[in-house]
Write an enzyme that holds these catalytic residues in place. Structure first.
Site, short mmCIF file in Angstrom:
data_model
loop_
_atom_site.label_atom_id
_atom_site.label_comp_id
_atom_site.label_asym_id
_atom_site.label_seq_id
_atom_site.Cartn_x
_atom_site.Cartn_y
_atom_site.Cartn_z
CB ALA A 135 -0.91 -0.01 1.21
N GLY A 172 -0.27 -5.09 0.78
CA GLY A 172 -1.47 -5.05 -0.05
C GLY A 172 -1.29 -5.71 -1.39
CD GLU A 231 -3.78 -7.52 2.73
OE1 GLU A 231 -4.67 -7.81 3.56
OE2 GLU A 231 -3.29 -6.38 2.61
CD GLU A 239 0.42 -6.01 5.62
OE1 GLU A 239 -0.18 -5.92 4.54
OE2 GLU A 239 1.08 -7.03 5.94
#
Length: 261
Positions: free
Chosen positions: A67, A112, A115, A135
């Site tokens: 992210a 992310g 993911e 994270e």
């Protein structure tokens, strides 16, 4: 059709190649990119000329390196919930797509980005790919469905090891634990993804879509409820012209000509 600032979309031979296009940021996911991914998959769902999707990142360094931390660093508690739910909604749309989605992981798939790859139906990795959910190093947890999808794919123990240590794993280890379906040289990645998707698209499209739905939703149900869903979808396919064509073609020893009806 929507215009995308952070994505590119190309369609050829019923295959859509959707690329995250922020190479200067290692294709990091900011809010705009996530929203564009949602728009792109909505567009793809409605296009008759698209049978399946290859999702990748521009360049040779990163699929999606995570992210956008500069953006996330400004969020408060309410913002955090909204950021997480936006990503979850878009990634869930990908996961439930009845058109097969292959992640062509061409480099870093972290946070992310990992993911996003997990939300795809298959993951083909280049030899230089790396996966990770780091994270906790930032004082947060995966927020786009990684805490649910990774354990379902590789098992709880391995998933927790990856999440709690925040360590990256290389493509060969990702393949060993079942996170990657295949590992190929970088130069062969897109060709392999295309060949794999072409093989899938030669089959009955309704059956392919319902197999995806049955496997995905079935893992979220009890065994009895999952079996009921399977039998209902199995019966539903008996109402399709594709089933008649597929079985007749088998009996006549010829290639089936599916119409998606």
């Amino acid at each position: 059709m929507p215009e995308y600032s952070n994505l590119t979309l190309e369609v050829q031979d019923r295959i859509a190649v959707l690329s995250v296009n922020r190479p200067d940021k290692l294709n990091a996911l900011n809010e705009q990119t996530i929203r564009e991914l949602g728009q792109a998959f909505e567009e793809i769902a409605g296009r008759d000329d698209v049978g399946g999707v290859i999702l990748t990142g521009v360049g040779e360094k990163a699929f999606v390196a995570g992210a956008d931390i500069a953006e996330l660093s400004k969020m408060g508690p309410v913002d955090g919930i909204e950021v997480s739910r936006l990503g979850q909604q878009v990634f869930r749309r990908i996961e439930l797509s009845r058109k097969p989605v292959i992640a062509a992981v061409n480099g870093f798939a972290l946070g992310g980005g990992c993911e996003l790859a997990l939300a795809c139906h298959l993951r083909i990795a280049s030899e230089n790919a790396q996966f990770g959910l780091p994270e906790v190093k930032l004082g947060i947890i995966p927020g786009y469905g990684g805490t649910l999808r990774l354990p379902r794919i590789v098992g709880k123990g391995r998933a927790l090891e990856l999440m709690l240590t925040a360590q990256f794993i290389k493509a060969d280890e990702a393949y060993r634990i079942g996170l990657a379906n295949r590992v190929v040289p970088q130069a062969e990645l897109m060709d392999t993804a295309r060949k794999t998707l072409s093989t899938i698209l030669a089959n009955g499209p309704i059956a392919v879509g319902l197999a995806i739905e049955c496997a995905t939703r079935g893992m979220e149900m009890s065994v009895d409820d999952g079996l009921a869903l399977e039998s209902n979808l199995f019966g539903l396919l008996a109402a399709t012209s594709d089933m008649r064509e597929g079985m007749q073609a088998f009996l006549e020893k010829r290639k089936a000509e599916f119409t998606g009806r």
